[in-house]
Motif scaffolding. Structure first.
Motif, PDB file in Angstrom:
ATOM      1  N   UNK A 225       0.835  -1.199   0.000  1.00  0.00           N
ATOM      2  CA  UNK A 225       0.000   0.000   0.000  1.00  0.00           C
ATOM      3  C   UNK A 225       0.867   1.245   0.000  1.00  0.00           C
ATOM      4  N   UNK A 226       0.451   2.247  -0.797  1.00  0.00           N
ATOM      5  CA  UNK A 226       1.130   3.540  -0.826  1.00  0.00           C
ATOM      6  C   UNK A 226       0.113   4.626  -1.134  1.00  0.00           C
ATOM      7  N   UNK A 227      -0.056   5.530  -0.198  1.00  0.00           N
ATOM      8  CA  UNK A 227      -0.909   6.700  -0.401  1.00  0.00           C
ATOM      9  C   UNK A 227      -2.284   6.314  -0.934  1.00  0.00           C
ATOM     10  N   UNK A 228      -2.866   5.290  -0.339  1.00  0.00           N
ATOM     11  CA  UNK A 228      -4.205   4.874  -0.722  1.00  0.00           C
ATOM     12  C   UNK A 228      -4.278   3.896  -1.872  1.00  0.00           C
ATOM     13  N   UNK A 229      -3.187   3.718  -2.600  1.00  0.00           N
ATOM     14  CA  UNK A 229      -3.171   2.748  -3.701  1.00  0.00           C
ATOM     15  C   UNK A 229      -2.669   1.402  -3.182  1.00  0.00           C
ATOM     16  N   UNK A 230      -3.253   0.324  -3.708  1.00  0.00           N
ATOM     17  CA  UNK A 230      -2.868  -1.022  -3.289  1.00  0.00           C
ATOM     18  C   UNK A 230      -2.502  -1.872  -4.502  1.00  0.00           C
ATOM     19  N   UNK A 231      -1.491  -2.708  -4.321  1.00  0.00           N
ATOM     20  CA  UNK A 231      -1.113  -3.702  -5.322  1.00  0.00           C
ATOM     21  C   UNK A 231      -1.012  -5.047  -4.616  1.00  0.00           C
ATOM     22  N   UNK A 232      -1.744  -6.026  -5.111  1.00  0.00           N
ATOM     23  CA  UNK A 232      -1.692  -7.382  -4.550  1.00  0.00           C
ATOM     24  C   UNK A 232      -0.646  -8.192  -5.298  1.00  0.00           C
ATOM     25  N   UNK A 233       0.230  -8.863  -4.552  1.00  0.00           N
ATOM     26  CA  UNK A 233       1.301  -9.652  -5.171  1.00  0.00           C
ATOM     27  C   UNK A 233       1.268 -11.065  -4.587  1.00  0.00           C
ATOM     28  N   UNK A 234       0.797 -12.031  -5.365  1.00  0.00           N
ATOM     29  CA  UNK A 234       0.840 -13.440  -4.956  1.00  0.00           C
ATOM     30  C   UNK A 234       2.265 -13.947  -5.149  1.00  0.00           C
ATOM     31  N   UNK A 235       2.747 -14.716  -4.176  1.00  0.00           N
ATOM     32  CA  UNK A 235       4.140 -15.169  -4.182  1.00  0.00           C
ATOM     33  C   UNK A 235       4.186 -16.685  -4.085  1.00  0.00           C
ATOM     34  N   UNK A 236       4.576 -17.332  -5.176  1.00  0.00           N
ATOM     35  CA  UNK A 236       4.649 -18.794  -5.207  1.00  0.00           C
ATOM     36  C   UNK A 236       6.062 -19.202  -5.623  1.00  0.00           C
ATOM     37  N   UNK A 237       6.907 -19.605  -4.653  1.00  0.00           N
ATOM     38  CA  UNK A 237       8.239 -20.110  -5.004  1.00  0.00           C
ATOM     39  C   UNK A 237       8.126 -21.302  -5.957  1.00  0.00           C
ATOM     40  N   UNK A 238       9.251 -21.693  -6.558  1.00  0.00           N
ATOM     41  CA  UNK A 238       9.226 -22.842  -7.470  1.00  0.00           C
ATOM     42  C   UNK A 238       8.528 -24.018  -6.780  1.00  0.00           C
ATOM     43  N   UNK A 239       7.411 -24.499  -7.361  1.00  0.00           N
ATOM     44  CA  UNK A 239       6.601 -25.538  -6.700  1.00  0.00           C
ATOM     45  C   UNK A 239       7.118 -26.948  -6.963  1.00  0.00           C
ATOM     46  N   UNK A 240       8.228 -27.300  -6.343  1.00  0.00           N
ATOM     47  CA  UNK A 240       8.720 -28.679  -6.453  1.00  0.00           C
ATOM     48  C   UNK A 240       7.766 -29.606  -5.714  1.00  0.00           C
ATOM     49  N   UNK A 241       7.867 -30.888  -5.995  1.00  0.00           N
ATOM     50  CA  UNK A 241       7.031 -31.872  -5.290  1.00  0.00           C
ATOM     51  C   UNK A 241       7.228 -31.758  -3.786  1.00  0.00           C
ATOM     52  N   UNK A 242       8.476 -31.569  -3.365  1.00  0.00           N
ATOM     53  CA  UNK A 242       8.779 -31.479  -1.942  1.00  0.00           C
ATOM     54  C   UNK A 242       8.080 -30.282  -1.316  1.00  0.00           C
ATOM     55  N   UNK A 243       8.155 -29.132  -1.985  1.00  0.00           N
ATOM     56  CA  UNK A 243       7.530 -27.931  -1.436  1.00  0.00           C
ATOM     57  C   UNK A 243       6.009 -28.049  -1.442  1.00  0.00           C
ATOM     58  N   UNK A 244       5.461 -28.569  -2.527  1.00  0.00           N
ATOM     59  CA  UNK A 244       4.006 -28.732  -2.588  1.00  0.00           C
ATOM     60  C   UNK A 244       3.499 -29.575  -1.423  1.00  0.00           C
ATOM     61  N   UNK A 245       4.218 -30.637  -1.107  1.00  0.00           N
ATOM     62  CA  UNK A 245       3.784 -31.537  -0.027  1.00  0.00           C
ATOM     63  C   UNK A 245       3.867 -30.856   1.331  1.00  0.00           C
ATOM     64  N   UNK A 246       4.760 -29.873   1.490  1.00  0.00           N
ATOM     65  CA  UNK A 246       4.859 -29.143   2.754  1.00  0.00           C
ATOM     66  C   UNK A 246       3.788 -28.061   2.858  1.00  0.00           C
ATOM     67  N   UNK A 247       3.414 -27.483   1.729  1.00  0.00           N
ATOM     68  CA  UNK A 247       2.456 -26.371   1.743  1.00  0.00           C
ATOM     69  C   UNK A 247       1.039 -26.842   2.046  1.00  0.00           C
ATOM     70  N   UNK A 248       0.606 -27.860   1.312  1.00  0.00           N
ATOM     71  CA  UNK A 248      -0.766 -28.366   1.477  1.00  0.00           C
ATOM     72  C   UNK A 248      -0.764 -29.879   1.289  1.00  0.00           C
ATOM     73  N   UNK A 249      -1.784 -30.532   1.830  1.00  0.00           N
ATOM     74  CA  UNK A 249      -1.924 -31.965   1.633  1.00  0.00           C
ATOM     75  C   UNK A 249      -2.202 -32.239   0.164  1.00  0.00           C
ATOM     76  N   UNK A 250      -1.444 -33.165  -0.409  1.00  0.00           N
ATOM     77  CA  UNK A 250      -1.515 -33.407  -1.848  1.00  0.00           C
ATOM     78  C   UNK A 250      -2.452 -34.568  -2.197  1.00  0.00           C
TER      79      UNK A 250
END
Length: 402
Positions: free
Chosen positions: A154-179
């Motif tokens: 946020x800056x001076x009333x303006x907003x920017x949404x930024x989704x952040x998804x690191x490289x989704x390896x199988x290992x990371x996917x399994x840690x983030x959510x149940x697969x």
């Protein structure tokens, strides 16, 4: 707001024995200069911060110094974990980074960021310290609020949404959510990206991730740097812009949603493009522009068939990293030593010289891509990279359209 998108710093990467940390420091300096000149509010680094999962202490020092430099004047800096990065190691300094408006993104849940990162900085001891006071006032402009899936800047009333998804390896996917392993990897990545973007609203929405996307991925097993190609339809249409990392050249991979690779800021392979740039996103104008980078050495391949020609080519390209492709009579030990001791020398490849009768083959039945691949194999005695083939196909498509 204005956002700078870059990626693939590969801090600590060597070219054979040539260390490139000094060049990488020069890149960070130029990025900081661009950020000042363009009045950048957010710097996005879309993965592959380091070249290895266990970087050297020197590479880590450059990284921490770099993000502090980029965060000057109250800018928000977001560094995303790519396939080369160990996200846990990269995020070890997260408690300190949060205090500086720096988001180290190695996960999916950023809800711990409560919006106070830059909204209430510690004031200078005395407002008569004008430089400190100006810096204090500048830092009040930016606020970062965390969500599951990303952050809102946020800056001076303006907003920017930024989704952040690191490289989704199988290992990371399994840690983030149940697969659900009854669903293939492509669909699970698509679901993960969609889930990360669920907090998007009527403001400007950006997805920052690290993937290898290809328009032809549905019908091929194409890969690049160990990553299998994914189809562009894994990207959520709710994003106004997708900031991608992994491909080392600037590339607009699709227009809806608008998704671009910024490319690496340095040339890291001999078959990469020499033109390096970053993207500047203007959320008010809804434009994306390239800003060309001017630092770093070129990587040059030079053909030679005798010792004198080798030395001549090294002198001619004295400011580059040079790979000599040698096809002449065997060199003596002393000649080889002289070539290797030249400051511009980086690599020597001895190619076999074909002599005698050459068979002529009909090529009318071959596609442009097959002819190019055959030429490359004949010319360099090696397979062209997936990136080079994709670039050739893109250029041919543009030529046909023209």
């Amino acid at each position: 707001m204005k956002i700078l998108h870059t990626a693939d710093l590969h801090l600590g990467k060597k070219l054979n024995k040539a260390a490139r940390l000094d060049e990488q420091c020069d890149v960070i300096k130029q990025l900081s200069e661009i950020a000042d000149a363009e009045d950048i509010d957010v710097v996005l680094i879309a993965g592959d911060i380091f070249d290895t999962s266990v970087p050297t202490s020197e590479a880590e020092r450059v990284f921490y110094r770099s993000i502090l430099t980029l965060a000057e004047r109250g800018r928000a800096v977001i560094a995303l974990a790519g396939n080369h990065d160990d996200e846990r190691r990269m995020c070890a300094a997260k408690p300190l980074a949060d205090l500086q408006g720096i988001v180290l993104a190695g996960e999916l849940d950023y809800s711990a960021l409560n919006g106070e990162t830059l909204s209430d900085p510690t004031p200078p001891p005395s407002l008569f310290g004008l430089f400190d006071a100006a810096d204090y006032i500048q830092k009040q402009r930016i606020k970062i609020v965390g969500h599951y899936g990303g952050v809102t800047v946020e800056k001076e009333g303006e907003k920017v949404n930024i989704a952040l998804v690191p490289y989704p390896s199988e290992n990371r996917l399994s840690r983030w959510v149940k697969q659900d392993y009854n669903i293939d990897y492509v669909d699970r990545v698509k679901q993960t990206l969609a889930s990360a973007c669920e907090f998007f609203d009527d403001n400007y929405n950006i997805l920052c991730t690290h993937l290898f996307l290809s328009k032809s991925a549905q019908n091929s097993s194409e890969s690049l740097g160990g990553l299998l190609a994914l189809p562009t339809d894994v990207l959520p249409e709710s994003a106004d812009y997708v900031a991608l990392g992994h491909v080392h050249k600037h590339l607009r991979i699709c227009k809806r949603p608008l998704a671009e690779y910024s490319g690496s800021p340095l040339q890291y392979a001999y078959d990469e493009s020499r033109t390096k740039s970053v993207n500047i996103i203007d959320t008010q104008k809804r434009t994306v522009e390239q800003k060309i980078l001017t630092v770093g050495k070129n990587l040059t391949e030079a053909d030679a068939d005798n010792f004198d020609e080798c030395m001549s080519k090294l002198e001619f390209y004295a400011n580059d990293y040079v790979r000599i492709k040698y096809s002449g009579e065997p060199l003596t030990r002393d000649e080889t030593a002289q070539i290797r001791s030249h400051p511009a020398f980086n690599d020597l490849v001895v190619t076999a010289t074909l002599r005698g009768e050459v068979n002529v083959e009909r090529r009318a039945h071959l596609s442009d891509a097959e002819i190019f691949e055959a030429y490359y194999k004949h010319r360099y005695n090696a397979e062209p990279s997936a990136e080079l083939k994709a670039t050739f196909a893109e250029l041919m498509q543009e030529a046909e359209q023209e």
